[in-house]
Design an enzyme around this catalytic site. Structure first.
Site, mmCIF file in Angstrom:
data_model
loop_
_atom_site.group_PDB
_atom_site.id
_atom_site.type_symbol
_atom_site.label_atom_id
_atom_site.label_comp_id
_atom_site.label_asym_id
_atom_site.label_seq_id
_atom_site.Cartn_x
_atom_site.Cartn_y
_atom_site.Cartn_z
ATOM 1 N N GLU A 245 0.868 -1.229 -0.357
ATOM 2 C CA GLU A 245 0.114 0.273 -0.120
ATOM 3 C C GLU A 245 0.811 1.527 -0.151
ATOM 4 O O GLU A 245 2.021 1.622 1.287
ATOM 5 C CB GLU A 245 -0.699 0.053 1.264
ATOM 6 C CG GLU A 245 -2.058 -1.172 1.497
ATOM 7 C CD GLU A 245 -3.374 -1.133 0.546
ATOM 8 O OE1 GLU A 245 -3.239 -0.024 -0.212
ATOM 9 O OE2 GLU A 245 -3.833 -1.842 0.393
ATOM 10 N N CYS A 279 -2.349 9.074 2.815
ATOM 11 C CA CYS A 279 -1.986 8.622 1.348
ATOM 12 C C CYS A 279 -3.072 8.944 0.115
ATOM 13 O O CYS A 279 -3.494 9.042 -1.662
ATOM 14 C CB CYS A 279 -1.967 7.630 1.263
ATOM 15 S SG CYS A 279 -3.211 6.532 2.278
HETATM 16 P P1 NDP Z 1 8.447 4.895 4.861
HETATM 17 O O1 NDP Z 1 7.772 4.338 3.079
HETATM 18 O O2 NDP Z 1 9.156 5.822 4.730
HETATM 19 O O3 NDP Z 1 8.516 4.060 5.917
HETATM 20 C C1 NDP Z 1 7.274 2.935 5.884
HETATM 21 C C2 NDP Z 1 7.699 2.283 6.833
HETATM 22 O O4 NDP Z 1 9.119 1.292 6.061
HETATM 23 C C3 NDP Z 1 8.277 2.300 8.328
HETATM 24 O O5 NDP Z 1 7.866 1.840 9.408
HETATM 25 C C4 NDP Z 1 9.524 2.890 8.046
HETATM 26 O O6 NDP Z 1 10.824 2.883 9.254
HETATM 27 C C5 NDP Z 1 9.854 1.368 7.357
HETATM 28 N N1 NDP Z 1 10.869 1.103 6.648
HETATM 29 C C6 NDP Z 1 11.791 2.190 5.792
HETATM 30 N N2 NDP Z 1 12.946 1.662 5.321
HETATM 31 C C7 NDP Z 1 12.535 -0.079 4.992
HETATM 32 C C8 NDP Z 1 13.511 -1.257 4.807
HETATM 33 N N3 NDP Z 1 14.213 -0.470 3.921
HETATM 34 N N4 NDP Z 1 13.096 -1.412 4.726
HETATM 35 C C9 NDP Z 1 11.869 -2.499 5.387
HETATM 36 N N5 NDP Z 1 11.274 -0.965 6.117
HETATM 37 C C10 NDP Z 1 11.050 -0.149 5.810
HETATM 38 O O7 NDP Z 1 6.509 5.965 4.819
HETATM 39 P P2 NDP Z 1 5.953 7.091 5.866
HETATM 40 O O8 NDP Z 1 6.571 6.397 6.959
HETATM 41 O O9 NDP Z 1 6.221 8.081 5.118
HETATM 42 O O10 NDP Z 1 4.534 7.051 5.149
HETATM 43 C C11 NDP Z 1 4.039 7.479 4.344
HETATM 44 C C12 NDP Z 1 3.665 7.192 2.970
HETATM 45 O O11 NDP Z 1 2.979 6.195 3.508
HETATM 46 C C13 NDP Z 1 3.224 8.385 2.093
HETATM 47 O O12 NDP Z 1 4.102 7.923 0.739
HETATM 48 C C14 NDP Z 1 1.251 7.317 1.616
HETATM 49 O O13 NDP Z 1 1.384 7.784 0.901
HETATM 50 C C15 NDP Z 1 2.129 6.255 2.464
HETATM 51 N N6 NDP Z 1 1.140 5.418 2.799
HETATM 52 C C16 NDP Z 1 -0.216 5.396 2.002
HETATM 53 C C17 NDP Z 1 -1.205 4.112 1.896
HETATM 54 C C18 NDP Z 1 -1.526 3.591 1.460
HETATM 55 O O14 NDP Z 1 -2.213 2.850 1.801
HETATM 56 N N7 NDP Z 1 -1.286 3.153 0.054
HETATM 57 C C19 NDP Z 1 -1.760 4.272 3.833
HETATM 58 C C20 NDP Z 1 -0.862 5.811 4.637
HETATM 59 C C21 NDP Z 1 0.598 5.809 3.659
HETATM 60 P P3 NDP Z 1 11.228 3.863 9.542
HETATM 61 O O15 NDP Z 1 9.653 5.112 9.599
HETATM 62 O O16 NDP Z 1 10.989 3.645 10.785
HETATM 63 O O17 NDP Z 1 11.525 4.329 8.649
#
Ligand code: NDP
Length: 498
Positions: A245, A279
């Site tokens: 997602e 999102c």
């Molecule tokens: P990120 O992609 O930065 O982070 C998402 C999660 O992935 C966090 O828990 C992050 O940890 C973790 N993460 C980071 N690097 C890695 C890796 N290499 N491997 C595995 N996991 C990793 O997104 P955001 O938290 O900034 O969220 C915002 C984004 O989410 C926006 O693009 C938004 O559109 C999207 N979103 C989509 C939704 C949907 O349903 N389609 C709903 C809500 C949001 P850490 O935070 O510790 O870096």
């Protein structure tokens, strides 16, 4: 390491992940940061618990999930205050988020058996001597990786459905919202104290990466498109299935027969709720020429009334401080390319806040139109007609949600918009409709949470055929005779040769 805190930026201190309010810098949570070995241990414990949880069956899981739903509903103010403290989200927005999550827990719990449980499906004439049976068996352990912007709704959108399907879950909350993630698993443990069915591991991105490589049976990721690609690459190493997602750049189309007051209301809310960090937030609008000016006036009037601040305001701080640079860049680039700010503008970004900003006449190749801004900003562009609006909507790589206001053509337009979901004469409402699947196309990811598809996402289809009579046309045996094959040829010609 000890770091000077930029309010809201998480740090690791003495092996603990510390989260702070982006508005005040007040500490919100301090949780042990996991090593890769800790992640493996958490997954091993979840695997041990998986047999017990799956063995409970649908009815006993339903009863426990409904107890958790009850707890979430009763303690909604407490959780909303924590969401507000840790992410800066206005309490009212947090309440709406949690209400939606509670609804999903309820629906997943109540419908898992119907959707996933064992059932007979129809046999076909060529194999009429066999009955056909289908059920969806749990994967085992599901890793859920969540973002910070909806720290209750997004993990629960995966976790509640995975749990209802009989999986145990290890959650990696965003580093910006670990305390909310821990609250969710702690309250789940209050109603399911017997086994570690739903647990969390905390840390930065490397902990998410470790979870992908930990041997979990499926990963449900919600976050940015860039990270989604890394998650998929990590999961590819072990053929671990993924649900992604990812981000969005959702458009609203305003047609000539739209109710413009209702459209402006939904547009302002859909674009600016949670300071635009949604999102499925409306980030761009295409309004047809005859209604464009009136619609823009109504949007500006409504958006201009919103208050910005830490407590009791309509729009809170930007949760992730680094996002402020992205928002500023998008506004500056739009203005430099000939766009006009009809509300807010170049000075809207005042850390940690961004004042509502409405931009018009922004070229379609500008970052503000093509890239996810994730701030309380909006572009509104004039189009000739609905066809042009659909073409422009569909010209970006994202395809998450969509909205359309109008009467005669609205549903047709909604169907033509390249997105996983759309709402007609409202905004974002599909997210709370637990009977409907939620997910995107293109750069917004694939797979579905919510609804029947969301339940099936967390179960492996198991197909069983069972003989119920002797075969009249034996074909799948070396005992068949040439005459049997002749009869089979005749039968297939009678059945399908027309
Ligand atoms: P990120 O992609 O930065 O982070 C998402 C999660 O992935 C966090 O828990 C992050 O940890 C973790 N993460 C980071 N690097 C890695 C890796 N290499 N491997 C595995 N996991 C990793 O997104 P955001 O938290 O900034 O969220 C915002 C984004 O989410 C926006 O693009 C938004 O559109 C999207 N979103 C989509 C939704 C949907 O349903 N389609 C709903 C809500 C949001 P850490 O935070 O510790 O870096």
């Amino acid at each position: 390491m000890t770091a000077v805190h930029v309010p809201g930026t998480p740090v690791i201190e003495d092996g603990r992940l510390v989260s702070t309010s982006p508005a005040t810098g007040a500490e919100a949570g301090r949780l042990p940061a996991a090593t890769a070995a800790d992640v493996e241990r958490a997954v091993a414990r979840a695997r041990e618990a998986a047999g017990w949880w799956a063995g409970l069956g649908f009815a006993a899981r339903r009863e426990r999930l409904l107890r958790w739903r009850g707890l979430l509903a009763r303690r909604i103010e407490e959780l909303a205050e924590l969401v507000h403290l840790e992410g800066g989200k206005p309490v009212a927005d947090a309440i709406v988020e949690i209400v939606t999550a509670v609804e999903h827990v309820d629906w997943a719990a109540r419908n898992a058996r119907r959707v996933l449980g064992p059932r007979r499906v129809r046999s076909r004439l060529v194999l009429a001597e066999f009955s056909a049976h289908l059920e969806y068996q749990p994967y085992g352990v599901v890793g859920v990786i969540g973002p910070w912007n909806y720290p209750v709704f997004t993990p629960i959108g995966s976790a509640a459905y995975a749990l209802a399907a009989g999986n145990t879950v290890v959650l990696k909350p965003s580093e910006y919202t670990p305390a909310v993630g821990q609250w969710l698993v702690d309250t789940f443990a209050e109603v399911v104290p017997e086994q570690p069915v739903f647990t969390a591991v905390h840390g930065l991105g490397d902990v998410g990466a470790a979870l992908c490589r930990s041997g979990v049976d499926k990963v449900a990721f919600t976050g940015s498109t860039a990270t989604a690609k890394k998650v998929m690459a990590a999961c590819a190493e072990s053929l671990t299935p993924v649900l992604l997602e990812a981000g969005g750049k959702d458009a609203m189309i305003v047609d000539s027969d739209a109710d413009l007051d209702a459209a402006a209301d939904a547009c302002v809310w859909g674009a600016l709720t949670n300071a635009g960090q949604t999102c499925i937030g409306i980030e761009r609008v295409y309004a047809v020429a005859p209604v464009f000016d009136t619609f823009v006036d109504k949007v500006v009037e409504r958006a201009g009334r919103l208050t910005v601040g830490a407590e009791g305001a309509d729009i809170g701080p930007i949760t992730m401080p680094s996002q402020l640079d992205v928002i500023r860049r998008h506004i500056d680039d739009a203005l430099a390319r000939g766009g006009r700010a009809v509300l807010g503008g170049a000075d809207s970004v005042q850390p940690p806040y961004v004042r509502p900003t409405v931009l018009v006449d922004v070229p379609e190749d500008a970052a503000a139109v093509r890239e996810e801004t994730f701030g309380p900003t909006l572009t509104i562009n004039r189009v000739r007609d609905a066809d042009e609006a659909v073409a422009r909507t569909n010209a970006v790589p994202y395809g998450l949600g969509a909205s359309v206001f109008g009467r005669r053509r609205a549903v047709t337009i909604a169907r033509r918009m390249r997105s996983g979901m759309a709402s007609v004469n409202s905004a974002l409402t599909f997210a709370g409709m637990s009977t409907l699947p939620f997910g995107g196309v293109g750069d917004s990811g694939f797979g579905r949470i919510h609804g029947e598809d969301g339940l099936r996402e967390f179960g492996r289809p198991k197909a069983i055929t069972r003989r119920r009579a002797r075969s009249l046309l034996p074909a799948m045996t070396f005992d068949r005779t040439p005459a049997d094959i002749d009869r089979l040829v005749k039968a297939i010609k009678v059945m399908y040769g027309r």
